[in-house]
Motif scaffolding. Structure first.
Motif, mmCIF file in Angstrom:
data_model
loop_
_atom_site.group_PDB
_atom_site.id
_atom_site.type_symbol
_atom_site.label_atom_id
_atom_site.label_comp_id
_atom_site.label_asym_id
_atom_site.label_seq_id
_atom_site.Cartn_x
_atom_site.Cartn_y
_atom_site.Cartn_z
ATOM 1 N N THR A 48 41.238 52.188 28.973
ATOM 2 C CA THR A 48 42.228 51.282 29.574
ATOM 3 C C THR A 48 43.387 51.057 28.609
ATOM 4 O OG1 THR A 48 40.981 49.366 28.767
ATOM 5 C CG2 THR A 48 40.527 50.115 31.023
ATOM 6 N N ARG A 51 31.396 44.765 28.897
ATOM 7 C CA ARG A 51 31.909 46.027 29.437
ATOM 8 C C ARG A 51 31.489 47.193 28.552
ATOM 9 N NH1 ARG A 51 36.431 49.634 30.087
ATOM 10 N NH2 ARG A 51 37.914 49.442 28.370
ATOM 11 N N SER A 85 42.552 43.111 23.990
ATOM 12 C CA SER A 85 43.555 44.161 23.814
ATOM 13 C C SER A 85 44.232 43.957 22.454
ATOM 14 C CB SER A 85 44.575 44.108 24.950
ATOM 15 O OG SER A 85 45.027 42.780 25.140
ATOM 16 N N HIS A 118 31.990 44.447 24.044
ATOM 17 C CA HIS A 118 31.825 45.842 24.455
ATOM 18 C C HIS A 118 30.458 46.346 24.012
ATOM 19 C CE1 HIS A 118 36.099 45.093 24.747
ATOM 20 N NE2 HIS A 118 36.261 46.226 25.419
ATOM 21 N N PRO A 142 43.228 34.177 30.116
ATOM 22 C CA PRO A 142 44.585 34.198 29.589
ATOM 23 C C PRO A 142 45.491 35.155 30.339
ATOM 24 C CG PRO A 142 42.979 34.567 27.827
ATOM 25 C CD PRO A 142 42.219 34.453 29.100
ATOM 26 N N ARG A 188 40.515 39.532 37.594
ATOM 27 C CA ARG A 188 41.717 40.286 37.210
ATOM 28 C C ARG A 188 41.646 41.657 37.861
ATOM 29 N NH1 ARG A 188 42.514 41.698 30.885
ATOM 30 N NH2 ARG A 188 40.864 43.196 31.321
ATOM 31 N N SER A 228 40.932 46.600 32.185
ATOM 32 C CA SER A 228 39.806 46.709 33.121
ATOM 33 C C SER A 228 39.891 45.660 34.236
ATOM 34 C CB SER A 228 38.497 46.514 32.360
ATOM 35 O OG SER A 228 38.455 45.224 31.773
ATOM 36 N N ARG A 269 45.654 34.139 19.210
ATOM 37 C CA ARG A 269 45.169 33.703 20.512
ATOM 38 C C ARG A 269 44.441 32.372 20.354
ATOM 39 N NH1 ARG A 269 41.775 37.958 24.069
ATOM 40 N NH2 ARG A 269 41.489 36.750 25.928
HETATM 41 O O1 TXA Z 1 40.451 46.836 29.496
HETATM 42 C C1 TXA Z 1 40.134 45.806 28.915
HETATM 43 O O2 TXA Z 1 39.496 44.908 29.461
HETATM 44 C C2 TXA Z 1 40.568 45.674 27.450
HETATM 45 C C3 TXA Z 1 39.816 46.706 26.628
HETATM 46 C C4 TXA Z 1 40.109 46.574 25.136
HETATM 47 O O3 TXA Z 1 38.453 46.625 26.894
HETATM 48 N N1 TXA Z 1 40.342 44.340 26.964
HETATM 49 C C5 TXA Z 1 41.076 43.296 27.358
HETATM 50 O O4 TXA Z 1 40.752 42.131 26.682
HETATM 51 O O5 TXA Z 1 41.938 43.354 28.185
HETATM 52 P P1 TXA Z 1 41.668 40.818 26.758
HETATM 53 O O6 TXA Z 1 40.992 39.836 25.854
HETATM 54 O O7 TXA Z 1 43.062 41.160 26.428
HETATM 55 O O8 TXA Z 1 41.483 40.349 28.208
HETATM 56 C C6 TXA Z 1 40.192 39.996 28.600
HETATM 57 C C7 TXA Z 1 40.210 39.006 29.689
HETATM 58 C C8 TXA Z 1 40.827 37.708 29.282
HETATM 59 O O9 TXA Z 1 41.687 37.305 30.327
HETATM 60 C C9 TXA Z 1 39.638 36.804 29.144
HETATM 61 O O10 TXA Z 1 39.934 35.469 29.453
HETATM 62 C C10 TXA Z 1 38.681 37.380 30.156
HETATM 63 O O11 TXA Z 1 38.853 38.744 30.018
HETATM 64 N N2 TXA Z 1 37.328 37.002 29.816
HETATM 65 C C11 TXA Z 1 36.569 37.418 28.786
HETATM 66 N N3 TXA Z 1 35.390 36.778 28.785
HETATM 67 C C12 TXA Z 1 35.406 35.956 29.840
HETATM 68 C C13 TXA Z 1 34.498 34.995 30.361
HETATM 69 N N4 TXA Z 1 33.340 34.765 29.791
HETATM 70 N N5 TXA Z 1 34.860 34.311 31.466
HETATM 71 C C14 TXA Z 1 36.061 34.535 32.040
HETATM 72 N N6 TXA Z 1 36.969 35.399 31.598
HETATM 73 C C15 TXA Z 1 36.646 36.098 30.507
#
Ligand code: TXA
Ligand code: MG
Length: 423
Positions: A56, A142, A193, A88, A273, A245, A231, A79
């Motif tokens: 991604t 993931r 990310s 992961h 976020p 999302r 993702s 953040r």
């Molecule tokens: O494609 C992707 O998902 C990438 C690659 C690196 O794996 N990662 C990514 O991470 O986009 P980030 O942190 O930029 O976005 C992850 C999203 C955030 O909006 C976060 O709030 C949500 O996933 N998230 C993570 N854990 C969560 C949880 N326990 N409950 C709700 N939302 C969660």
């Protein structure tokens, strides 16, 4: 003409390749090899921060079981620490270590789509550190499909088991009694990310190098990301799938395998976020407009630094000073979106006009990112950019493919082109 571009006065090409900067660029643009992956595994175990490619976007990784390392990750990312990060994994069976409950539908999704661009939010297991959940009762999980990410994750997990066995035997050597401690969850890499909070996600190692540079311990280079946007996140913590999302995996395919419709988040949905306004944002202002509105805007803002991201089908009618042409197919568009937004931002344009793609399910993830990237005010002071340089090249009739436009075709209009004359 200045010295470096003059064929008479510049060094011959073979000589110029010996210059340190070019040599470094050549070396660092190589994909990372097995030795670098092994080094990254050691760094992670020592609490380091490792950037790695996924299918991604690039992720900024830390040992999910090491609260200090995760705290540093939040600091580098800038953040707020109440926002959770995705953990992961390398194997579907790890789901049961990290999640307290795995509903049947969620397991079906994991088995069908992992490794792949799907994140599952599930009730967290005992032992999942607060550091990765932002204090919430759920955890995001993931398995990415990029081969380098999978190699990193597998070796990280295996090395963890070996380290633990070695630690236990050292302990016994001194005759100490075994100490009861909460089992530490191993083998998960926390990774948002690899961009600063709110900015455009990186889809190439060089994006990370220019954004985070020395703030991280290692950047693995796995080339350009195949999917190009993040993702799809599905929250199964209530027992039913909720789409948090849209992303690399289509909601329709997920619903089909889950066997039920995806719900949309209600008011009490977990914080995400990515759902904030002004996310995935370039520094220049960005407007999302229909083709006819772009034409009108260009006519009203002649002589201003306006760039455009246009769909293939309409480019002949959109004559901004600097235009990048995007495919009219959603997956191809997504793949090169972030790289081209970065590119247009670096041009020094004050305004980026993005042609509104069709409002169909296939385009939903792209539209989601574009809507969040559109904001009214610059987020940070603008650098001078390279606008003047682009204009000079345009006047000389040069192509700008070499400037790093990702996959799209750059179309330059005459430097004094007034945007509307080709209508
Ligand atoms: O494609 C992707 O998902 C990438 C690659 C690196 O794996 N990662 C990514 O991470 O986009 P980030 O942190 O930029 O976005 C992850 C999203 C955030 O909006 C976060 O709030 C949500 O996933 N998230 C993570 N854990 C969560 C949880 N326990 N409950 C709700 N939302 C969660
Ligand atoms: Mg992100």
């Amino acid at each position: 003409m200045n010295e470096t571009t003059s064929p008479q006065s510049g060094p011959p090409p073979s000589e110029s390749l010996q210059s340190a900067s070019v040599r470094d660029a050549l070396i660092t643009d190589q994909p990372s090899d097995a030795a670098e992956v092994a080094r990254a595994v050691r760094l992670l175990h020592d609490g380091g921060l490792v950037v790695f490619p996924t299918e991604t976007v690039y992720g900024l990784g830390a040992d999910a079981g090491n609260a200090e390392a995760v705290a540093r990750l939040y600091k580098v990312k800038k953040r707020p620490d109440t926002h959770p990060v995705i953990v992961h994994l390398s194997d579907v069976e790890q789901l049961h270590d990290w999640a307290a409950e795995v509903p049947e539908g969620a397991l079906r999704l994991a088995e069908r789509f992992w490794p792949g661009p799907l994140t599952l939010v599930l009730k967290r297991a005992v032992g999942v550190p607060d550091a990765v959940t932002g204090g919430q009762a759920t955890v995001g999980l993931r398995i990415p499909s990029h081969p380098m990410a999978l190699a990193l994750l597998r070796q990280f997990r295996e090395a963890g088991s070996e380290n633990e066995a070695a630690a236990a035997s050292t302990f016994n050597q001194y005759g100490s009694p075994p100490v009861a401690s909460a089992p530490r969850l191993r083998g998960g890499i926390a990774a948002p990310s690899a961009n600063r909070y709110g900015r455009i996600s990186p889809t190439r190692a060089e994006h990370v190098r220019s954004d985070l540079g020395d703030d991280v311990d290692c950047i693995l280079n796995g080339g350009a990301c195949e999917v190009g946007i993040e993702s799809t996140i599905v929250d199964y913590s209530s027992g039913h799938p909720v789409l948090l999302r849209p992303g690399g995996l289509s909601a329709a395919r997920i619903a089909e395998v889950a066997g039920e419709e995806l719900l949309l988040p209600g008011d009490n949905a977990p914080r995400a976020p990515g759902s904030h306004a002004a996310h995935y944002a370039p520094r220049a202002r960005l407007k999302l407009l229909r083709r006819t509105d772009i034409i009108e805007y260009l006519a009203q803002h002649k002589g201003q630094r306006v760039a455009a991201l246009a769909l293939e089908v309409s480019v002949a009618r959109l004559a901004a000073q600097y235009t990048v042409v995007m495919p009219a197919v959603a997956a191809g568009y997504a793949r090169m979106l972030y790289a081209n937004l970065r590119h247009l931002d670096a041009s020094g344009a004050d305004m980026i006009l993005v042609e509104l793609p069709p409002d169909t399910p296939a385009w939903a993830p792209v539209l989601d990112r574009l809507r969040r990237a559109a904001h009214d005010e610059p987020l940070a002071p603008r650098e001078p950019g390279r606008w003047g340089q682009f204009k000079r090249k345009a006047a000389a009739g040069m192509d700008v493919e070499a400037e790093g436009v990702d996959g799209g075709n750059a179309v330059m209009q005459a430097a004094e082109g007034d945007g509307a004359e080709s209508l």
